[in-house]
Write a protein that holds these residues in place. Structure first.
Motif, mmCIF file in Angstrom:
data_model
loop_
_atom_site.group_PDB
_atom_site.id
_atom_site.type_symbol
_atom_site.label_atom_id
_atom_site.label_comp_id
_atom_site.label_asym_id
_atom_site.label_seq_id
_atom_site.Cartn_x
_atom_site.Cartn_y
_atom_site.Cartn_z
ATOM 1 N N PRO A 1 16.224 14.591 -18.626
ATOM 2 C CA PRO A 1 15.311 15.723 -18.517
ATOM 3 C C PRO A 1 15.692 16.842 -19.473
ATOM 4 C CG PRO A 1 16.967 15.826 -16.801
ATOM 5 C CD PRO A 1 17.219 14.554 -17.551
ATOM 6 N N TRP A 2 14.919 17.912 -19.426
ATOM 7 C CA TRP A 2 15.298 19.170 -20.047
ATOM 8 C C TRP A 2 16.196 19.928 -19.075
ATOM 9 C CZ3 TRP A 2 14.415 20.596 -24.981
ATOM 10 C CH2 TRP A 2 13.460 19.850 -25.688
ATOM 11 N N PHE A 3 17.104 20.703 -19.615
ATOM 12 C CA PHE A 3 17.967 21.544 -18.801
ATOM 13 C C PHE A 3 17.923 22.976 -19.332
ATOM 14 C CE2 PHE A 3 20.009 17.344 -18.604
ATOM 15 C CZ PHE A 3 20.140 17.176 -17.226
ATOM 16 N N VAL A 4 18.018 23.923 -18.428
ATOM 17 C CA VAL A 4 18.389 25.290 -18.785
ATOM 18 C C VAL A 4 19.827 25.490 -18.332
ATOM 19 C CG1 VAL A 4 18.084 27.738 -18.224
ATOM 20 C CG2 VAL A 4 16.107 26.338 -18.805
ATOM 21 N N VAL A 5 20.652 25.962 -19.238
ATOM 22 C CA VAL A 5 22.066 26.208 -18.964
ATOM 23 C C VAL A 5 22.327 27.700 -19.135
ATOM 24 C CG1 VAL A 5 24.454 25.673 -19.616
ATOM 25 C CG2 VAL A 5 22.668 23.913 -19.819
ATOM 26 N N ILE A 6 22.991 28.290 -18.137
ATOM 27 C CA ILE A 6 23.314 29.720 -18.190
ATOM 28 C C ILE A 6 24.820 29.902 -18.098
ATOM 29 C CG2 ILE A 6 23.182 31.927 -16.951
ATOM 30 C CD1 ILE A 6 20.371 31.228 -16.148
ATOM 31 N N LEU B 1 13.912 30.897 -19.780
ATOM 32 C CA LEU B 1 14.729 31.592 -20.778
ATOM 33 C C LEU B 1 14.171 32.976 -21.095
ATOM 34 C CD1 LEU B 1 15.547 28.702 -23.277
ATOM 35 C CD2 LEU B 1 17.087 29.756 -21.625
ATOM 36 N N ALA B 2 12.869 33.106 -21.046
ATOM 37 C CA ALA B 2 12.240 34.401 -21.340
ATOM 38 C C ALA B 2 12.577 35.453 -20.289
ATOM 39 C CB ALA B 2 10.728 34.235 -21.437
ATOM 40 N N ARG B 3 13.059 35.016 -19.128
ATOM 41 C CA ARG B 3 13.366 35.943 -18.035
ATOM 42 C C ARG B 3 14.861 36.237 -17.892
ATOM 43 N NH1 ARG B 3 8.846 33.074 -16.732
ATOM 44 N NH2 ARG B 3 7.255 34.084 -15.422
ATOM 45 N N PHE C 1 20.564 28.747 -22.807
ATOM 46 C CA PHE C 1 19.903 27.878 -23.776
ATOM 47 C C PHE C 1 19.237 26.718 -23.043
ATOM 48 C CE2 PHE C 1 24.275 26.287 -23.454
ATOM 49 C CZ PHE C 1 24.100 24.919 -23.307
ATOM 50 N N LYS C 2 18.317 26.069 -23.743
ATOM 51 C CA LYS C 2 17.723 24.851 -23.215
ATOM 52 C C LYS C 2 18.216 23.685 -24.051
ATOM 53 C CE LYS C 2 13.426 24.618 -25.918
ATOM 54 N NZ LYS C 2 11.952 24.532 -25.872
ATOM 55 N N ALA C 3 18.279 22.515 -23.434
ATOM 56 C CA ALA C 3 18.727 21.312 -24.140
ATOM 57 C C ALA C 3 18.186 20.100 -23.410
ATOM 58 C CB ALA C 3 20.248 21.259 -24.215
ATOM 59 N N ARG C 4 18.126 18.998 -24.126
ATOM 60 C CA ARG C 4 17.681 17.725 -23.547
ATOM 61 C C ARG C 4 18.896 16.879 -23.241
ATOM 62 N NH1 ARG C 4 12.516 15.039 -24.054
ATOM 63 N NH2 ARG C 4 12.463 13.647 -22.237
ATOM 64 N N GLY C 5 18.871 16.195 -22.103
ATOM 65 C CA GLY C 5 19.939 15.261 -21.779
ATOM 66 C C GLY C 5 19.913 14.060 -22.702
ATOM 67 N N ARG C 6 21.094 13.555 -23.022
ATOM 68 C CA ARG C 6 21.211 12.400 -23.918
ATOM 69 C C ARG C 6 22.226 11.406 -23.346
ATOM 70 N NH1 ARG C 6 16.982 13.481 -25.709
ATOM 71 N NH2 ARG C 6 16.478 14.443 -27.722
ATOM 72 N N ASN C 7 21.844 10.141 -23.308
ATOM 73 C CA ASN C 7 22.759 9.101 -22.840
ATOM 74 C C ASN C 7 23.634 8.543 -23.955
ATOM 75 O OD1 ASN C 7 22.010 9.188 -20.116
ATOM 76 N ND2 ASN C 7 20.213 7.910 -20.508
#
Length: 283
Positions: free
Chosen positions: A163-168, A256-258, A266-272
């Motif tokens: 999925p997409w992730f938001v990481v803080i 992220l805008a909030r 940042f946002k990132a996509r998970g990768r196997n």
């Protein structure tokens, strides 16, 4: 080949159980590692004189203590290679964030320098060297999302959702020894099988360190509470970073805008498959 530019990707612990404490003080873990398409970058340039240089240095970290420099020295020593390298680090991952930044940098140095120096060294040998630098280094060397046991070094490749992730990162650094040394830390979670963990899935996954980190570092709890207002959220590793799992990139953009001042997000996509392995053609 005299130059290489390579990624040092972040990782997330999608779940983390602490199942015991060993006589040597290390803790037995069960965890799921997954890579992100976001991280640091190492630019490597071969030297003929055997010197290892690193720019810029990290605040509070002596040159010879830096994991990148230590990784290069171990590879020289183990292989007998007399070449060196100028290494430029573009640092994007926070220190003490639970994203594996230092371990990933070390793994990228080992794999990148082995390629740059044209060394006939296997992934198994590099993973063994990496383990001497830290328990998380082997998963970055092997480059596959993995179920990990022991202190995190016994790895079984897995396929996870991507999925997409938001990481803080809430602007603080968590001291891992303080977390694992805390009296309130849960250390007796019954071990489960990899098959059961995968069957339970993301909605059931948890991090045994999370409640302890919340108490020791209130800023992490604030970030978790805020992010949980958008989607179920977890701590990665021992923190300080927290993350949530999302279906669409625009959902991540909206969160992220909030994000307020004082937090890095940042946002990132998970990768196997690790972006490092993809860059080196090892997948």
């Amino acid at each position: 080949m005299s130059e290489l530019s390579l990624p040092a990707p972040a990782k997330l612990n999608r779940m983390l159980h602490v199942t015991g404490r060993r006589a040597d003080g290390y803790h037995e873990l069960q965890t799921l590692f997954q890579f992100l398409d976001h991280g640091d970058t190492l630019d490597l340039r071969r030297r003929e004189d055997g010197r290892i240089t690193l720019t810029p240095g990290l605040p509070g970290v002596e040159h010879d203590a830096n994991l990148i420099v230590r990784a290069a020295g171990l590879l020289q020593e183990s292989s007998g290679c007399r070449l060196g390298a100028d290494i430029a680090l573009t640092k994007r991952l926070p220190m003490g964030g639970g994203l594996g930044g230092g371990s990933s940098d070390a793994a990228t140095a080992l794999l990148g320098l082995a390629r740059l120096w044209e060394l006939p060294v296997s992934l198994d040998a590099l993973a063994s060297l990496g383990l001497r630098l830290g328990a998380d280094v082997p998963v970055f060397i092997r480059g596959r999302a993995a179920w990990a046991e022991g202190i995190g070094e016994r790895l079984t490749p897995v396929e996870l959702d991507t999925p997409w992730f938001v990481v803080i990162h809430p602007g603080i650094e968590v001291a891992t020894p303080a977390v694992f040394g805390a009296s309130q830390l849960t250390r007796e979670t019954p071990p489960i099988s990899m098959a059961r963990a995968l069957q339970e899935g993301p909605h059931a996954w948890r991090n045994d360190c999370q409640s302890t980190v919340r108490r020791l570092y209130p800023a992490v709890g604030e970030a978790l509470d805020w992010l949980s207002g958008f989607a179920p959220s977890l701590l990665t590793g021992t923190g300080a970073c927290v993350f949530c799992r999302l279906t669409h990139s625009d959902e991540a953009d909206s969160i992220l805008a909030r994000v307020g001042d004082g937090w890095h997000a940042f946002k990132a996509r998970g990768r196997n498959i690790s972006p490092l392995h993809q860059a080196l053609g090892l997948h």
